[in-house]
Design a protein around this motif. Sequence first.
Motif, PDB file in Angstrom:
ATOM      1  N   PRO A 337      -1.853   1.222  19.453  1.00  0.00           N
ATOM      2  CA  PRO A 337      -2.831   0.465  18.712  1.00  0.00           C
ATOM      3  C   PRO A 337      -3.676   0.959  17.399  1.00  0.00           C
ATOM      4  O   PRO A 337      -3.763   2.346  17.653  1.00  0.00           O
ATOM      5  N   LEU A 338      -4.163   0.411  16.746  1.00  0.00           N
ATOM      6  CA  LEU A 338      -5.144   0.829  15.757  1.00  0.00           C
ATOM      7  C   LEU A 338      -6.533   1.060  16.249  1.00  0.00           C
ATOM      8  O   LEU A 338      -7.034  -0.149  16.464  1.00  0.00           O
ATOM      9  N   LEU A 339      -7.155   1.930  16.444  1.00  0.00           N
ATOM     10  CA  LEU A 339      -8.440   2.034  17.263  1.00  0.00           C
ATOM     11  C   LEU A 339      -9.281   3.172  16.517  1.00  0.00           C
ATOM     12  O   LEU A 339      -8.727   3.980  15.681  1.00  0.00           O
ATOM     13  N   ALA A 340     -10.456   2.679  16.508  1.00  0.00           N
ATOM     14  CA  ALA A 340     -11.309   3.669  15.671  1.00  0.00           C
ATOM     15  C   ALA A 340     -11.440   5.073  16.618  1.00  0.00           C
ATOM     16  O   ALA A 340     -11.831   6.299  15.847  1.00  0.00           O
ATOM     17  N   ASP A 341     -11.319   5.006  17.846  1.00  0.00           N
ATOM     18  CA  ASP A 341     -11.292   6.479  18.523  1.00  0.00           C
ATOM     19  C   ASP A 341     -10.291   7.311  18.115  1.00  0.00           C
ATOM     20  O   ASP A 341     -10.322   8.561  18.223  1.00  0.00           O
ATOM     21  N   ILE A 342      -8.836   6.717  17.668  1.00  0.00           N
ATOM     22  CA  ILE A 342      -7.935   7.647  17.435  1.00  0.00           C
ATOM     23  C   ILE A 342      -8.240   8.165  16.070  1.00  0.00           C
ATOM     24  O   ILE A 342      -7.897   9.651  15.756  1.00  0.00           O
ATOM     25  N   ARG A 343      -8.902   7.482  15.141  1.00  0.00           N
ATOM     26  CA  ARG A 343      -9.494   8.014  13.855  1.00  0.00           C
ATOM     27  C   ARG A 343     -10.372   9.237  13.979  1.00  0.00           C
ATOM     28  O   ARG A 343     -10.374  10.494  13.664  1.00  0.00           O
ATOM     29  N   SER A 344     -11.417   8.931  14.814  1.00  0.00           N
ATOM     30  CA  SER A 344     -12.489   9.925  15.280  1.00  0.00           C
ATOM     31  C   SER A 344     -12.022  10.997  16.103  1.00  0.00           C
ATOM     32  O   SER A 344     -12.335  12.266  15.709  1.00  0.00           O
ATOM     33  N   SER A 345     -11.039  10.809  16.857  1.00  0.00           N
ATOM     34  CA  SER A 345     -10.296  12.089  17.828  1.00  0.00           C
ATOM     35  C   SER A 345      -9.770  12.955  16.423  1.00  0.00           C
ATOM     36  O   SER A 345      -9.916  14.288  16.802  1.00  0.00           O
ATOM     37  N   GLY A 346      -8.959  12.302  15.355  1.00  0.00           N
ATOM     38  CA  GLY A 346      -8.494  13.263  14.496  1.00  0.00           C
ATOM     39  C   GLY A 346      -9.647  14.171  13.669  1.00  0.00           C
ATOM     40  O   GLY A 346      -9.646  15.464  13.450  1.00  0.00           O
ATOM     41  N   ASP A 347     -10.618  13.684  13.490  1.00  0.00           N
ATOM     42  CA  ASP A 347     -11.584  14.128  12.755  1.00  0.00           C
ATOM     43  C   ASP A 347     -12.705  15.152  13.565  1.00  0.00           C
ATOM     44  O   ASP A 347     -13.167  16.405  13.035  1.00  0.00           O
ATOM     45  N   SER A 348     -12.684  15.001  14.761  1.00  0.00           N
ATOM     46  CA  SER A 348     -13.469  15.739  15.639  1.00  0.00           C
ATOM     47  C   SER A 348     -12.506  17.158  16.127  1.00  0.00           C
ATOM     48  O   SER A 348     -13.013  18.067  16.674  1.00  0.00           O
ATOM     49  N   GLY A 349     -11.307  16.993  16.203  1.00  0.00           N
ATOM     50  CA  GLY A 349     -10.353  17.796  16.663  1.00  0.00           C
ATOM     51  C   GLY A 349     -10.171  17.851  18.255  1.00  0.00           C
ATOM     52  O   GLY A 349      -9.736  18.899  18.677  1.00  0.00           O
ATOM     53  N   VAL A 350     -10.346  16.633  18.719  1.00  0.00           N
ATOM     54  CA  VAL A 350     -10.052  16.609  20.287  1.00  0.00           C
ATOM     55  C   VAL A 350      -8.964  15.274  20.289  1.00  0.00           C
ATOM     56  O   VAL A 350      -9.378  14.271  20.178  1.00  0.00           O
ATOM     57  N   PRO A 351      -7.742  15.677  20.634  1.00  0.00           N
ATOM     58  CA  PRO A 351      -6.623  14.922  20.711  1.00  0.00           C
ATOM     59  C   PRO A 351      -6.997  13.635  21.753  1.00  0.00           C
ATOM     60  O   PRO A 351      -7.599  14.066  22.718  1.00  0.00           O
ATOM     61  N   LEU A 352      -6.615  12.567  21.261  1.00  0.00           N
ATOM     62  CA  LEU A 352      -6.865  11.310  22.182  1.00  0.00           C
ATOM     63  C   LEU A 352      -6.640  11.245  23.508  1.00  0.00           C
ATOM     64  O   LEU A 352      -6.979  11.187  24.723  1.00  0.00           O
ATOM     65  N   VAL A 353      -5.379  12.264  23.778  1.00  0.00           N
ATOM     66  CA  VAL A 353      -4.776  12.382  25.297  1.00  0.00           C
ATOM     67  C   VAL A 353      -5.555  13.181  26.027  1.00  0.00           C
ATOM     68  O   VAL A 353      -5.559  13.319  27.053  1.00  0.00           O
ATOM     69  N   ILE A 354      -6.577  14.111  25.373  1.00  0.00           N
ATOM     70  CA  ILE A 354      -7.634  14.775  25.783  1.00  0.00           C
ATOM     71  C   ILE A 354      -8.882  14.124  26.021  1.00  0.00           C
ATOM     72  O   ILE A 354      -9.386  14.064  26.994  1.00  0.00           O
ATOM     73  N   GLY A 355      -9.273  13.945  25.004  1.00  0.00           N
ATOM     74  CA  GLY A 355     -10.702  12.966  24.732  1.00  0.00           C
ATOM     75  C   GLY A 355     -10.928  11.769  25.594  1.00  0.00           C
ATOM     76  O   GLY A 355     -12.010  11.522  26.027  1.00  0.00           O
ATOM     77  N   ALA A 356      -9.802  10.994  25.337  1.00  0.00           N
ATOM     78  CA  ALA A 356      -9.876   9.420  25.899  1.00  0.00           C
ATOM     79  C   ALA A 356      -8.670   9.138  26.673  1.00  0.00           C
ATOM     80  O   ALA A 356      -7.883   8.408  26.221  1.00  0.00           O
ATOM     81  N   PRO A 357      -8.225   9.865  27.753  1.00  0.00           N
ATOM     82  CA  PRO A 357      -6.546   9.587  28.220  1.00  0.00           C
ATOM     83  C   PRO A 357      -6.600   8.383  28.952  1.00  0.00           C
ATOM     84  O   PRO A 357      -5.417   7.687  28.861  1.00  0.00           O
ATOM     85  N   ASN A 358      -7.733   7.757  29.353  1.00  0.00           N
ATOM     86  CA  ASN A 358      -7.592   6.213  29.965  1.00  0.00           C
ATOM     87  C   ASN A 358      -7.876   5.264  28.718  1.00  0.00           C
ATOM     88  O   ASN A 358      -7.830   4.047  29.434  1.00  0.00           O
ATOM     89  N   SER A 359      -7.975   5.512  27.473  1.00  0.00           N
ATOM     90  CA  SER A 359      -8.206   4.569  26.681  1.00  0.00           C
ATOM     91  C   SER A 359      -6.789   3.842  26.403  1.00  0.00           C
ATOM     92  O   SER A 359      -5.715   4.306  26.949  1.00  0.00           O
ATOM     93  N   GLU A 360      -6.838   2.710  25.510  1.00  0.00           N
ATOM     94  CA  GLU A 360      -5.295   2.032  25.319  1.00  0.00           C
ATOM     95  C   GLU A 360      -4.417   3.177  24.480  1.00  0.00           C
ATOM     96  O   GLU A 360      -3.458   3.193  24.741  1.00  0.00           O
TER      97      GLU A 360
END
Length: 381
Positions: A337-360
């Motif tokens: 999906p297109l999520l704000a969390d994915i964008r912010s994970s790239g900017d913060s340097g924390v991949p989404l699979v690490i930072g929010a593994p249970n998100s969509e």
Amino acid sequence: MAQNAPFSPDTLMDLLDTVRAPQSGVSLASAGRLESCTVDDAGRLTLTLTVPREQAPALSTLCDAASEKLKTLPNVTSATIILTAHRPAGAPAAGAPSAKANAAARAPAGGGHRPLGGQAPAADAPILPGVKTIIAVASGKGGVGKSTTAVNLAVGLGMEGLKTGLLDADIHGPSLHRMLGTSGKPEVVEGRLQPVQAWGIRAVSLGMLVDEKAAMIWRGPMVMGAINQLLTDVDWGDLDVMVVDLPPGTGDAHLSLTQKVPLSGAVIVSTPQDIALIDARRGVTMFEKVKVPVLGLVENMSYFCCPNCGHNTELFGHGGARKEAEAMGVPFLGEVPLLADIRSSGDSGVPLVIGAPNSEGGKAWRTIAHTVATAVRAMQS
């Protein structure tokens, strides 16, 4: 010369001229042309020289000693010499100016690509002997989330128990260093770059070696040479799988990679709309022509999930990549999906699979990584 270099070209070349090869008496100054020199706030000096292609292996052996000479300059804490051999092999053209006369001629910032400090590998040496499987992540066009896919796929493969490496081969727009949250340059040990450790994987990006403001205005041979050197001049060690983030399109970088290493497969990233799928189709066709199996398509930005009400909106359409995969006879790996969390994970340097593994998005990347890991293990069995 780069704007922030406080040293004159003559000063730099005079220092380089004091280090000469024992047999031939050739120095980096006499054989090379100064392209750029930068010094950052920490006193790290990076100097780029153009040298004749056929002399590059011999001249690379002088880099360590020459770097020590450069460290004697005021306020310089470390020095790195980058050799680039993007001229055709052979002698310089008749009437070409001498190296010192050319020293002040400024090439595009960041215009080098060989971080050498030791003997170049032999021509017949195996490339990446310790890497079992190499997977390319590609897209027919830019802006579809290819690098985001590469980062989360690589980290996800590491979470699947595979010893994983990530190579940023997007020479003109390296970004993986930022997405992984790394800073500083990789260490050089015995003339070879050491991959940066981040989130359980090993990674190297040209963005770790050049200033983020530098434009990679490189010609085709330089791009191909840079990719070759990121493969051969880096101490990747033993890996179960290497993920390679390719530039958009179907150009020099793709051909160079397929010619240099045995690619085990490719993952194609697209968004759902027809205009993106046209280019994704070209990517699949290119890999088929060079006999690289396509492991599957990923549909990124598949839908937008409203964070307030949870309603899904198909901004770019939906299901186009799945239908295209079925039409071309390649696997469909999943939709993200297109999520704000994915964008912010790239900017913060924390991949989404690490930072929010249970998100969509995190669950989608984990599922895709699991599918690819299963395919990798099947290849190696």
